[in-house]
Design a protein around this motif. Structure first.
Motif, PDB file in Angstrom:
ATOM      1  N   TYR A 243       0.790  -1.230   0.000  1.00 51.20           N
ATOM      2  CA  TYR A 243       0.000   0.000   0.000  1.00 51.20           C
ATOM      3  C   TYR A 243       0.822   1.281   0.000  1.00 51.20           C
ATOM      4  O   TYR A 243       0.569   2.182  -0.767  1.00 51.20           O
ATOM      5  CB  TYR A 243      -0.943   0.010   1.224  1.00 51.20           C
ATOM      6  CG  TYR A 243      -1.932  -1.108   1.180  1.00 51.20           C
ATOM      7  CD1 TYR A 243      -1.709  -2.270   1.912  1.00 51.20           C
ATOM      8  CD2 TYR A 243      -3.053  -1.026   0.383  1.00 51.20           C
ATOM      9  CE1 TYR A 243      -2.605  -3.322   1.858  1.00 51.20           C
ATOM     10  CE2 TYR A 243      -3.954  -2.075   0.326  1.00 51.20           C
ATOM     11  CZ  TYR A 243      -3.725  -3.221   1.060  1.00 51.20           C
ATOM     12  OH  TYR A 243      -4.596  -4.244   0.998  1.00 51.20           O
TER      13      TYR A 243
ATOM     14  N   ASP B 127      -1.357   5.521  -0.141  1.00 51.07           N
ATOM     15  CA  ASP B 127      -2.749   5.489   0.261  1.00 51.07           C
ATOM     16  C   ASP B 127      -2.937   5.027   1.708  1.00 51.07           C
ATOM     17  O   ASP B 127      -3.968   4.495   2.059  1.00 51.07           O
ATOM     18  CB  ASP B 127      -3.556   4.595  -0.672  1.00 51.07           C
ATOM     19  CG  ASP B 127      -2.883   3.240  -0.866  1.00 51.07           C
ATOM     20  OD1 ASP B 127      -3.248   2.530  -1.806  1.00 51.07           O
ATOM     21  OD2 ASP B 127      -2.007   2.898  -0.072  1.00 51.07           O
TER      22      ASP B 127
ATOM     23  N   LYS C  20      -7.886   2.579  -0.924  1.00 55.65           N
ATOM     24  CA  LYS C  20      -7.434   1.982  -2.187  1.00 55.65           C
ATOM     25  C   LYS C  20      -8.595   1.974  -3.161  1.00 55.65           C
ATOM     26  O   LYS C  20      -9.619   1.315  -2.929  1.00 55.65           O
ATOM     27  CB  LYS C  20      -6.933   0.554  -1.922  1.00 55.65           C
ATOM     28  CG  LYS C  20      -6.247  -0.089  -3.114  1.00 55.65           C
ATOM     29  CD  LYS C  20      -4.860   0.490  -3.308  1.00 55.65           C
ATOM     30  CE  LYS C  20      -4.090  -0.282  -4.357  1.00 55.65           C
ATOM     31  NZ  LYS C  20      -2.773   0.286  -4.605  1.00 55.65           N
TER      32      LYS C  20
ATOM     33  N   ASN D  75       3.177   8.349   2.532  1.00 53.66           N
ATOM     34  CA  ASN D  75       3.432   7.704   1.244  1.00 53.66           C
ATOM     35  C   ASN D  75       4.796   7.048   1.139  1.00 53.66           C
ATOM     36  O   ASN D  75       5.095   6.404   0.144  1.00 53.66           O
ATOM     37  CB  ASN D  75       3.282   8.725   0.110  1.00 53.66           C
ATOM     38  CG  ASN D  75       4.296   9.843   0.223  1.00 53.66           C
ATOM     39  OD1 ASN D  75       5.167   9.817   1.083  1.00 53.66           O
ATOM     40  ND2 ASN D  75       4.194  10.834  -0.633  1.00 53.66           N
TER      41      ASN D  75
ATOM     42  N   GLN E  56      -9.166  13.925  -1.556  1.00 55.38           N
ATOM     43  CA  GLN E  56      -8.879  12.531  -1.209  1.00 55.38           C
ATOM     44  C   GLN E  56      -9.862  12.002  -0.170  1.00 55.38           C
ATOM     45  O   GLN E  56     -10.406  10.905  -0.325  1.00 55.38           O
ATOM     46  CB  GLN E  56      -7.463  12.417  -0.659  1.00 55.38           C
ATOM     47  CG  GLN E  56      -6.386  12.688  -1.688  1.00 55.38           C
ATOM     48  CD  GLN E  56      -5.024  12.794  -1.030  1.00 55.38           C
ATOM     49  OE1 GLN E  56      -4.894  13.402   0.013  1.00 55.38           O
ATOM     50  NE2 GLN E  56      -4.036  12.211  -1.646  1.00 55.38           N
TER      51      GLN E  56
ATOM     52  N   SER F  51     -14.388   8.898   1.572  1.00 57.00           N
ATOM     53  CA  SER F  51     -13.448   8.788   0.452  1.00 57.00           C
ATOM     54  C   SER F  51     -13.848   9.840  -0.581  1.00 57.00           C
ATOM     55  O   SER F  51     -14.698   9.615  -1.431  1.00 57.00           O
ATOM     56  CB  SER F  51     -13.502   7.389  -0.149  1.00 57.00           C
ATOM     57  OG  SER F  51     -14.788   7.117  -0.636  1.00 57.00           O
TER      58      SER F  51
END
Length: 868
Positions: free
Chosen positions: A17, A22, A43, A90, A120, A224
């Protein structure tokens, strides 16, 4: 929307990931015990929960400016993120070797690790909210504090609010008032918000999570991206109070005209507004407008064209009459107050006149008293001045008597010293004559021995030829076996060397002295250190901490410099930025130079004194040890000497250091610097300008036994060598010395220079340009080193410590060019010259650079200073 993942460990997180950017995390209690908490994976607009509780909290989290930075310069977590703030992780790396089992993970983030952007994910805050108000009260104070910190820092934040089973939004926080947040619809929605049923959208669009550190007391939710408008129950026009009042003004203007402070038309305005027909999505704004008008009744004013506050209620006429009655009572009270104020003004005027009269009388008395006091003080001052003059006369007479007595004693002492000096000079003349006679006898003996040796070698050659013995070198003549006769300028340096060259004798004696301190270095290494030290103003000893760099610098300084005043050790500190940190500064107020390092300043004063007395050639040079020199950038604090590295002196022109006064301190280029640096990514990088001027010598660690401490002094280890001997023995260019045109015709030099040029050509493929300064340094170094070591070892040393230090690059293409350079060095030192068997430092260093850069943790980063 939410999926469970069982038994996920951190390696699985990284591999599956984090590389895609994410992993959503939360910063927890950053002010008290900074750490972060992974919350969820996002994701493809789907949340994945972390079910393994052991991986929920990650301690000892810090942030690098960039993941590839070699320095360990971190910014604390609380400088990057607020407490309870969500952000996107990240990239990170663990380093278990640096932390205990209790705190096992160490994370490094790049510049692109940022708070979650509004496209996001958005957070859903739980609390109290109604459409009739433009404020929101969060259920948890921690979240209110988070919003307040974001507003104070100017961070745009967008979110939804949840009241019972209803979600409204999206909103922006505009202001914090006590325990509530003033809201406004997000700009891009044009004052429109939407309403959703929380139970309906929860499974598809919202993820709930709790913070373990809060014992599950705080339940938070995130989305999300934006909630879908098409899933909402309805759209609503939402305005803050100030915008609602503008809205009221616009509607009333359409129904009637207004003038400023026209209270008689208030009933007309209210009726016009109450009769205004509103559509369905404006009903709650209409209700809020009525409440604002009723709440503002105490202000009693209408602003032209814009109603800031409107008085009103369900019975407008009664309230208006009450206001008019109150206004009449206020006017009556104002008349009474004005009359009272007039009487008070008259009384104040009378009192002011009385006050002024009293002040005038006080001023007259004050002037009279001051005049009398001045007269008394004047008489006292005259008497005191006469007494001071008498005391000063007596003091001067007393000082004269003491001075004459002291001068008499000094003159007597001077006469004694002069007599003693004359006696010593006479003895010196006698000793000089004896020394000259012995020297002549010694040289004659050497010549006789030289002649005998030549005859002996001729006989040996003849015998070998007759006996059929094979010669190792057929081209050598008898002259090649001749011993070097010690020149007169070495007689105060070297002892009777017999048939051993003075260069080898010097190296052997230094090697013996180093062994006393437990350093078993070979003559080649010692010769390299001496040539580097004397031919360059700065030499760098490099290596990991604890490899004996500083102690070796101390020992070398003690051996070569007997005068303790000329050996200075300076521990460099972080933050040094100029000469004032290294030497000192001139204080314009006291008009004095304030040294920050007394020994360094004293060394410069001593060198300046030698220039005045012209004794610099017969004395030792000064050696300054800069311990951990790269804790601060060298080219900044060392700039006064750095700018003089290419300078030369003669009897008429000396080097100068400006210390901020009109006078400057001069020295005869007889100060050298040994800088020790640690190669462990905790210090400043050496700039290309420093590397262009200094040899970087890596200190070997396999030959240290520490028999004696470097601080233990033994006079038997001293080799007192003066500046004049150094100039001649090491081909220094000062005082019009150095190499001659004939030296450049040396066949060994021509041959090795071609090999040196091959190395330069290979470096060009790495975008490394060798400056003319380094070319000149090679010529000086090599032609001097020929007298101390094999020719190919001299080339090996120079490449290792002056050319390979410039290697710094990334990627597979850079690695391929490094391999070409490695093959070129092997061709020079191994394939073509296999008979020259010695350790190849340059090949070993280059192989280690390639091996280190190829390791995964260095990301194809090839740098001389990354190897241990």
């Amino acid at each position: 929307m939410t999926k469970e993942l069982l038994k996920i460990d951190l390696d699985d997180i990284k591999n599956r990931y984090v590389n895609d950017g994410d992993l959503i995390c939360c910063s927890v209690d950053t002010a008290n015990y900074p750490h972060i908490q992974p919350i969820v994976f996002l994701k493809d607009d789907v949340f994945y929960n972390i079910s393994n509780e052991d991986s929920r909290t990650i301690y000892n989290s810090r942030f690098k400016e960039h993941i590839s930075d070699t320095e360990e310069i971190f910014s604390p977590l609380y400088e990057r993120f607020l407490p309870n703030e969500l952000f996107l992780l990240n990239r990170f790396a663990d380093n278990k070797s640096k932390w205990s089992a209790a705190d096992p993970y160490f994370f490094a983030f790049g510049n692109d690790t940022l708070p979650i952007t509004n496209h996001q994910a958005l957070e859903v805050f739980d609390g109290f909210f109604s459409l009739e108000n433009d404020f929101f009260v969060p259920k948890h104070n921690e979240l209110l504090e988070l919003l307040k910190n974001k507003i104070d820092k100017g961070i745009t934040n967008r979110f939804y609010v949840k009241t019972q089973d209803t979600v409204f939004g999206p909103f922006e926080a505009k202001k914090i008032e006590t325990n509530s947040v003033k809201l406004a619809a997000v700009t891009i929605n044009n004052d429109t918000i939407y309403e959703w049923n929380y139970s309906t959208i929860k499974n598809d669009s919202i993820f709930e999570f709790s913070e373990p550190e809060r014992n599950n007391k705080i339940i938070r939710s995130i989305t999300s991206g934006w909630l879908k408008k098409e899933d909402s129950k309805k759209s609503i026009i939402f305005k803050p109070d100030s915008e609602i009042l503008k809205w009221v003004s616009q509607r009333t203007k359409k129904s009637c005209s207004l003038t400023k402070s026209d209270y008689k038309k208030f009933e007309e305005i209210t009726k016009a507004f109450l009769s205004y027909e509103v559509n369905s999505d404006e009903k709650f704004i209409y209700k809020r407008a009525i409440k604002l008008i009723e709440k503002s009744k105490e202000n009693k004013k209408i602003v032209d064209g814009f109603i800031d506050f409107l008085p009103g209620s369900s019975i407008i006429t009664e309230k208006l009459e009450a206001l008019e009655k109150e206004a009449e009572e206020t006017l009556y009270k104002n008349k009474i107050i004005k009359k009272e104020n007039k009487e008070i003004d008259e009384e104040i005027k009378n009192n002011t006149q009385i006050k002024n009269d009293l002040l005038n009388k006080i001023e007259e008395l004050k002037k009279k008293t001051e005049f009398e006091q001045i007269e008394v003080t004047k008489r006292e001052n005259e008497e005191l001045t006469l007494q001071i003059k008498k005391d000063e006369t007596l003091r001067k007479e007393s000082e004269k008597r003491e001075k004459y007595s002291e001068l008499y004693k000094i003159n007597a002492e001077i006469r004694k010293k002069e007599n003693a000096i004359e006696d010593l000079k006479e003895k010196e003349r006698e000793l000089s004559a004896v020394i000259t006679d012995l020297s002549d006898q010694f040289i004659n003996k050497q010549k006789e021995a030289h002649s005998s040796l030549r005859e002996l070698i001729k006989s040996k050659t003849h015998f070998d030829f007759i006996s059929g013995r094979n010669f190792e070198d057929e081209n050598k003549t008898v002259e090649d076996f001749s011993p070097i006769i010690i020149d007169s300028f070495y007689k105060n340096v070297l002892e009777d060397t017999g048939f051993v060259s003075h260069e080898k004798f010097l190296l052997d004696k230094i090697a013996t002295s180093l062994k006393y301190y437990g350093r078993n270095y070979d003559n080649n290494f010692i010769a390299n250190v001496l040539i580097s030290l004397y031919q360059n103003m700065g030499t760098i000893f490099a290596g990991l901490p604890g490899t004996g760099k500083t102690s070796l610098a101390r020992i070398i300084s003690k051996i070569l410099t007997k005068d303790n005043r000329k050996v200075v050790e300076i521990p460099v500190a972080r933050g040094w930025s100029s000469q004032k940190d290294f030497i000192g500064f001139y204080n314009p107020l006291s008009k004095k130079f304030i040294p920050t390092n007394e020994k360094m300043y004293s060394l410069l004063r001593l060198s300046d004194e030698e220039v005045s007395l012209k004794t610099y050639k017969e004395n030792n040079i000064g050696i300054v040890i800069l311990d951990e020199a790269n804790l601060s950038p060298m080219e900044h604090y060392w700039s006064s000497f750095y700018n003089l590295t290419d300078s030369r002196v003669d009897d008429e022109n000396m080097l100068e250091i400006n210390i901020g006064t009109e006078a400057e301190l001069k020295f005869a280029n007889n100060i050298r610097f040994i800088s020790t640096i640690n190669i462990d990514q905790t210090t400043e990088e050496l700039s290309p300008r420093i590397l262009d001027r200094c040899n970087v010598i890596r200190i070997p660690t396999d030959n240290i036994s520490y028999t004696h401490s470097a601080n233990k002094y033994n006079s038997q280890t001293d080799i007192e060598i003066n500046f004049s001997d150094i100039i001649k023995l090491f081909n220094l260019k000062d005082f019009n010395n150095g190499l001659t045109p004939e030296d450049l015709e040396n066949e060994s030099y021509k041959k090795i220079y071609l090999e040196y040029c091959k190395t330069k050509d290979a470096l060009k493929k790495l975008k490394i340009t060798v400056s003319p300064r380094i070319d000149n340094a090679f010529t000086d170094y090599f032609l001097t080193a020929l007298r101390f070591m094999p020719e190919y070892k001299a080339l090996d040393y120079f490449i290792a410590q002056r050319l390979l230090t410039k290697i710094d690059g990334q990627g597979e293409a850079y690695k391929k060019n490094l391999a070409i350079l490695l093959e070129k060095l092997k061709e020079i030192f191994i394939n073509d010259h296999s008979t020259k068997s010695f350790k190849n430092d340059s090949i070993e260093i280059l192989e280690e650079i390639i091996e280190t850069g190829s390791e995964s943790e260095f990301y194809n980063n090839y740098n001389y200073f990354l190897i241990s």
